[in-house]
Design a protein around this motif. Structure first.
Motif, short mmCIF file in Angstrom:
data_model
loop_
_atom_site.label_atom_id
_atom_site.label_comp_id
_atom_site.label_asym_id
_atom_site.label_seq_id
_atom_site.Cartn_x
_atom_site.Cartn_y
_atom_site.Cartn_z
N THR A 71 3.78 -37.40 -18.31
CA THR A 71 5.04 -37.35 -17.58
C THR A 71 5.50 -35.91 -17.52
O THR A 71 5.24 -35.12 -18.42
CB THR A 71 6.13 -38.20 -18.25
OG1 THR A 71 6.32 -37.74 -19.60
CG2 THR A 71 5.74 -39.67 -18.28
N THR A 122 6.04 -35.38 -10.65
CA THR A 122 4.78 -36.05 -10.97
C THR A 122 3.88 -35.06 -11.69
O THR A 122 4.17 -33.86 -11.73
CB THR A 122 4.08 -36.56 -9.70
OG1 THR A 122 3.89 -35.46 -8.79
CG2 THR A 122 4.89 -37.66 -9.02
N ASP A 179 1.64 -42.44 -9.93
CA ASP A 179 1.04 -41.36 -10.72
C ASP A 179 0.61 -41.91 -12.08
O ASP A 179 -0.52 -41.68 -12.54
CB ASP A 179 2.07 -40.24 -10.90
CG ASP A 179 1.50 -39.00 -11.56
OD1 ASP A 179 0.26 -38.80 -11.52
OD2 ASP A 179 2.29 -38.21 -12.12
N ARG A 180 1.49 -42.68 -12.72
CA ARG A 180 1.17 -43.26 -14.04
C ARG A 180 0.09 -44.34 -13.95
O ARG A 180 -0.72 -44.50 -14.86
CB ARG A 180 2.43 -43.86 -14.67
CG ARG A 180 3.50 -42.84 -15.04
CD ARG A 180 4.57 -43.46 -15.93
NE ARG A 180 5.26 -44.56 -15.29
CZ ARG A 180 6.36 -44.44 -14.55
NH1 ARG A 180 6.88 -43.23 -14.34
NH2 ARG A 180 6.94 -45.50 -14.01
N ALA A 206 6.36 -42.61 -6.37
CA ALA A 206 5.37 -41.57 -6.66
C ALA A 206 5.15 -41.46 -8.17
O ALA A 206 4.00 -41.32 -8.63
CB ALA A 206 5.84 -40.23 -6.10
N GLN A 207 6.22 -41.53 -8.95
CA GLN A 207 6.08 -41.47 -10.41
C GLN A 207 5.32 -42.67 -10.95
O GLN A 207 4.46 -42.53 -11.82
CB GLN A 207 7.47 -41.39 -11.04
CG GLN A 207 8.19 -40.07 -10.75
CD GLN A 207 9.62 -40.09 -11.26
OE1 GLN A 207 10.33 -41.09 -11.15
NE2 GLN A 207 10.06 -38.98 -11.83
#
Length: 351
Positions: free
Chosen positions: A343, A72, A38-39, A34-35
């Motif tokens: 972040t 996130t 997201d980025r 997910a992180q």
């Protein structure tokens, strides 16, 4: 490779438990994915609901989504989906109003009708569930009313509110592998996602029927449709073929009632499909898109055109977590997604 600026990519993650890994590690990997997405600029990150299995670690999307929201910053978060017949419409509405209150403007409520498990487990979750179409439609109508804070006289909604009381609400999507829920989504003015990763047949027709029958709702003025499918992308064709073979092995095993761990790379390399399995491969291959970035870009662009959609939800399962991450990285590059440097939390570390 020409860019496709109108095609949005999203993620449908099932929190798979890899061979030799634990359920806790699977949930940590979902958080890391997910992180990363997201980025990378993916639009949504949805998590699934499954029960009574040791190979998937996600029975409660609403709990996992609260955690993902805290780790996130931009990506929309949702369920793909909550199996509504297991629960009361009020409780589901309150769960997702709470998520929307915590992460405003980022929450999707994807609803499914399938058990997400065997019938015995479905009975244990809700002994009164009869799997009747009219019961499901009534639940959907109630769910909309609770999310809208309706006060319809002489109904339960005149006296019962879903809390917390907030000024926004999650997006509503219906998920289907047959198209029937597309009829419900059209009638009630909800978004519609066709699950090609479950059923590769009839999807474009189901989405077309949804659009033709769509009735605007206060939340959605025009039809919104997407497609979910298995996608495996790798740096080389050889690697992509190996990943696809492991996926096809798992799909065939599941069809045969075998519920063992996901095949390792060595198992996949050594495996020879039997005559009966070869007859089923064409069906299962239509559920999976695989290849190098250029090959997958072409296949997904063609598929989106066939469905006439602008958003695809991609599901990737691999025996090696690094291959799963790399697949999403390559797809983001191939489709020229816009990355973000925002972040909000430190990356979750593996055990």
């Amino acid at each position: 490779m020409s860019p496709t600026p109108t095609l949005r990519l999203s993620v449908l993650d099932q929190s798979p438990v890899r061979p030799g890994a634990t359920a806790r590690q699977a949930l940590q990997e979902t958080t890391q994915l997910a992180q990363l997405t997201d980025r990378l600029g993916y639009t949504r990150f949805w998590v699934s609901e499954h029960h009574n299995t040791t190979t998937l670690a996600g029975p409660t999307p609403e709990v996992l989504l609260a955690h993902l929201g805290a780790h996130t910053s931009r990506i929309r978060l949702g369920s793909g989906g909550v199996m509504l017949p297991h629960y009361s419409a009020l409780k589901v509405a309150e769960n997702f109003k709470m998520l929307e209150a915590l992460h405003p403007g980022r929450i999707d409520l994807g609803i499914g009708r399938a058990p997400g498990a065997d019938r015995l487990t479905a009975y244990a979750l809700n002994p009164s569930n009869q799997f009747k179409e009219e019961d499901f439609i009534e639940q959907l109508v109630d769910l909309q009313a609770y999310l809208r804070d309706d006060r319809t006289p002489e109904t339960i909604h005149e006296r019962v509110l879903a809390i917390p009381q907030i000024d926004t609400q999650p997006e509503l999507w219906l998920l289907s592998s047959s198209g029937q829920s597309g009829d419900f989504a059209a009638r009630l003015g909800m978004g519609f996602t066709f699950a090609q990763f479950i059923n590769p047949n009839g999807g474009p027709a189901a989405v077309r029927a949804y659009r033709q029958q769509f009735r605007p709702s206060p939340e959605l003025a025009a039809p919104a449709a997407s497609v979910a499918l298995f996608v495996l992308c790798a740096d080389t064709e050889e690697k992509a073929n190996a990943l696809a073979k492991a996926m096809l092995m798992q799909l065939l095993r599941f069809e045969q009632g075998v519920r063992g761990p996901y095949p390792t790379a060595a198992e996949a390399a050594a495996y020879q499909f039997g005559p009966l399995e070869l007859t089923r491969l064409r069906y299962h291959q239509a559920r999976v898109v695989s290849g190098t970035p250029a090959q997958v870009h072409a296949q997904l662009t063609e598929l989106a055109a066939a469905y006439e959609v602008e958003e695809l939800l991609l599901t990737s399962i691999t025996a090696d977590f690094a291959d799963r991450l790399r697949s999403y990285e390559l797809l983001a590059e191939a489709f020229e997604l816009t990355p973000t440097s925002q972040t909000v939390a430190e990356t979750v570390e593996m055990d």
